[in-house]
Motif scaffolding. Structure first.
Motif, PDB file in Angstrom:
ATOM      1  N   ASP A  16       4.715   2.406   7.731  1.00  0.00           N
ATOM      2  CA  ASP A  16       3.682   2.729   6.771  1.00  0.00           C
ATOM      3  C   ASP A  16       3.494   4.406   6.452  1.00  0.00           C
ATOM      4  O   ASP A  16       3.395   4.656   5.354  1.00  0.00           O
ATOM      5  CB  ASP A  16       2.101   2.156   7.406  1.00  0.00           C
ATOM      6  CG  ASP A  16       1.992   0.899   7.248  1.00  0.00           C
ATOM      7  OD1 ASP A  16       2.675   0.037   6.564  1.00  0.00           O
ATOM      8  OD2 ASP A  16       1.051   0.434   8.021  1.00  0.00           O
ATOM      9  N   LYS A  34       9.183  -6.804   6.547  1.00  0.00           N
ATOM     10  CA  LYS A  34       7.935  -5.993   6.679  1.00  0.00           C
ATOM     11  C   LYS A  34       7.850  -5.331   5.310  1.00  0.00           C
ATOM     12  O   LYS A  34       8.550  -4.995   4.806  1.00  0.00           O
ATOM     13  CB  LYS A  34       8.265  -4.949   7.751  1.00  0.00           C
ATOM     14  CG  LYS A  34       8.736  -5.484   9.144  1.00  0.00           C
ATOM     15  CD  LYS A  34       7.758  -6.210   9.939  1.00  0.00           C
ATOM     16  CE  LYS A  34       7.986  -6.687  11.194  1.00  0.00           C
ATOM     17  NZ  LYS A  34       8.555  -5.561  12.123  1.00  0.00           N
ATOM     18  N   PRO A  35       6.355  -5.019   5.161  1.00  0.00           N
ATOM     19  CA  PRO A  35       6.148  -4.467   3.785  1.00  0.00           C
ATOM     20  C   PRO A  35       6.419  -2.795   3.980  1.00  0.00           C
ATOM     21  O   PRO A  35       6.289  -2.134   5.191  1.00  0.00           O
ATOM     22  CB  PRO A  35       4.379  -4.432   3.990  1.00  0.00           C
ATOM     23  CG  PRO A  35       3.936  -5.626   4.921  1.00  0.00           C
ATOM     24  CD  PRO A  35       5.049  -5.680   5.897  1.00  0.00           C
ATOM     25  N   ASP A  64       6.215   0.669   1.508  1.00  0.00           N
ATOM     26  CA  ASP A  64       5.587   1.442   0.241  1.00  0.00           C
ATOM     27  C   ASP A  64       6.790   1.666  -0.744  1.00  0.00           C
ATOM     28  O   ASP A  64       7.342   3.060  -0.661  1.00  0.00           O
ATOM     29  CB  ASP A  64       4.729   2.581   0.652  1.00  0.00           C
ATOM     30  CG  ASP A  64       3.957   3.117  -0.674  1.00  0.00           C
ATOM     31  OD1 ASP A  64       4.282   2.563  -1.836  1.00  0.00           O
ATOM     32  OD2 ASP A  64       3.169   4.034  -0.436  1.00  0.00           O
ATOM     33  N   GLN A 111       4.931  -1.586  12.510  1.00  0.00           N
ATOM     34  CA  GLN A 111       4.443  -1.646  11.359  1.00  0.00           C
ATOM     35  C   GLN A 111       3.809  -0.342  10.915  1.00  0.00           C
ATOM     36  O   GLN A 111       4.063   0.476   9.911  1.00  0.00           O
ATOM     37  CB  GLN A 111       3.438  -2.602  10.792  1.00  0.00           C
ATOM     38  CG  GLN A 111       3.074  -2.710   9.407  1.00  0.00           C
ATOM     39  CD  GLN A 111       3.975  -2.900   8.589  1.00  0.00           C
ATOM     40  OE1 GLN A 111       4.919  -3.534   8.606  1.00  0.00           O
ATOM     41  NE2 GLN A 111       4.342  -2.052   7.278  1.00  0.00           N
TER      42      GLN A 111
END
Length: 338
Positions: free
Chosen positions: A242, A264-265, A267, A238
């Motif tokens: 990021d 997964k996150p 942006d 992660q």
């Protein structure tokens, strides 16, 4: 002949196996060396037990010489040095749009079918690539992972003079960095493992620890504020996701090399704000293999530094156990004939 088999539960065995004649469209390879890949380690950990037919001989990063030829094979000769591009794409469909290397029914040899961690290996002739007689077979065992790096850099559209950041300094990350630098890029590796940072320096590569150095500011300083033209996400964690959008400059390209098995996150605002591109990359194409072979044959890059250990097939259990204990290691080769 001797062969190794994965038996499940983190266990490998060495067995005696009958030497088989190749089928009409096959060749039999006397396997010289087989590299241990991250996927092989996942198999050892039981993470692919639903896919791998247990007991199974695994392995796909290899080199060897042709030992026998099927009756319908005419383009190869006994004694020729070869490597295998381990993709069985015979089930290609029109819907695959000609991209056979990622066709819907692709089978990966050494995972979905028996692999190279054995003394002799029968494979379809169409997966072979010839090597020059003078090719070092130890280095040739790096051609498969090097082809991954060649494919990643090709898809990135990287050109000489651009800045590339590689997130992750393991074997594939280092190979991506070497190929990118060879293409004329200014390369920076982000890696938290201090041993791998020192290893990168041995390759003549710049590597920094992002927990100790603000890598975004470092890249900004080295590019006069432009940031990275290309970011290769190889770490698969992660924190790398990021920071990849922070590192990429305006109209930068991010190449997703790592495999993320779960959502997964990311942006996404940065993609809008800077008109970024996200590029998926999976395995390799025939041309990537030929480029990797040319790089190994040219002997201009320090590929020998990738090999941190060579062990006989009989030590296969100890090899996988030692890899778990030494995450700083790079490439271990199995000597399939010793």
């Amino acid at each position: 002949m001797k062969a190794t088999v994965y038996k499940g539960n983190g266990t490998f065995s060495v067995i005696d196996k009958k030497l088989e004649a190749p089928k009409s469209d096959e060749v039999r390879i006397k396997v010289a060396y087989t590299g241990v890949c991250g996927t092989d380690v996942h198999i050892y950990h039981g993470m692919m037990d639903k896919r791998v037919a247990i007991p199974q001989t695994i392995g796909h990063e290899m080199s060897g010489t042709i030992d026998a030829i099927g009756e319908n094979v005419s383009e190869y000769s006994i004694g020729e040095k070869v490597v295998v591009r381990p993709l069985d794409d015979r089930m290609v469909k029109a819907s695959d749009k000609g991209y056979n290397h990622i066709c819907a029914d692709l089978k990966f040899i050494g995972i979905d079918s028996p692999g190279s961690m054995q003394q002799y290996w029968n494979v379809p002739a169409f997966v072979l690539h010839k090597l020059k007689p003078e090719t070092d077979l130890k280095l040739a065992a790096l051609i498969e992972p090097l082809s991954v790096a060649v494919h990643d850099v090709k898809l990135s559209g990287l050109v000489s003079g651009e800045t590339a950041v590689v997130l992750g300094g393991g074997p594939i990350g280092l190979l991506v960095a070497l190929v990118a630098k060879h293409a004329g890029a200014n390369v920076i590796i982000s890696e938290v493992n201090e041993t791998r940072i020192k290893k990168a320096a041995e390759f003549g590569l710049q590597a920094v620890n992002p927990t100790k150095t603000d890598i975004v500011e470092l890249v900004r300083e080295q590019t006069e504020g432009r940031l990275a033209d290309v970011v290769f996400e190889v770490a698969g964690v992660q924190p790398a996701l990021d920071i990849m959008t922070e590192l990429a400059g305006i109209r930068g390209r991010i190449v997703m090399v790592a495999i993320h098995g779960e959502k997964k996150p990311v942006d996404l605002f940065k993609f809008f704000w800077k008109e970024l591109k996200l590029i998926g990359a999976r395995v390799y194409e025939k041309e990537d293999y030929e480029k990797a072979i040319a790089l190994i044959t040219a002997n201009e890059l320090p590929f020998e530094k990738m090999i941190t250990d060579v062990q006989p097939l009989s030590n296969i259990q100890q090899v996988f156990e030692s890899i778990d204990k030494n995450p700083s290691g790079l490439k271990v080769l199995m000597d399939c004939q010793s």
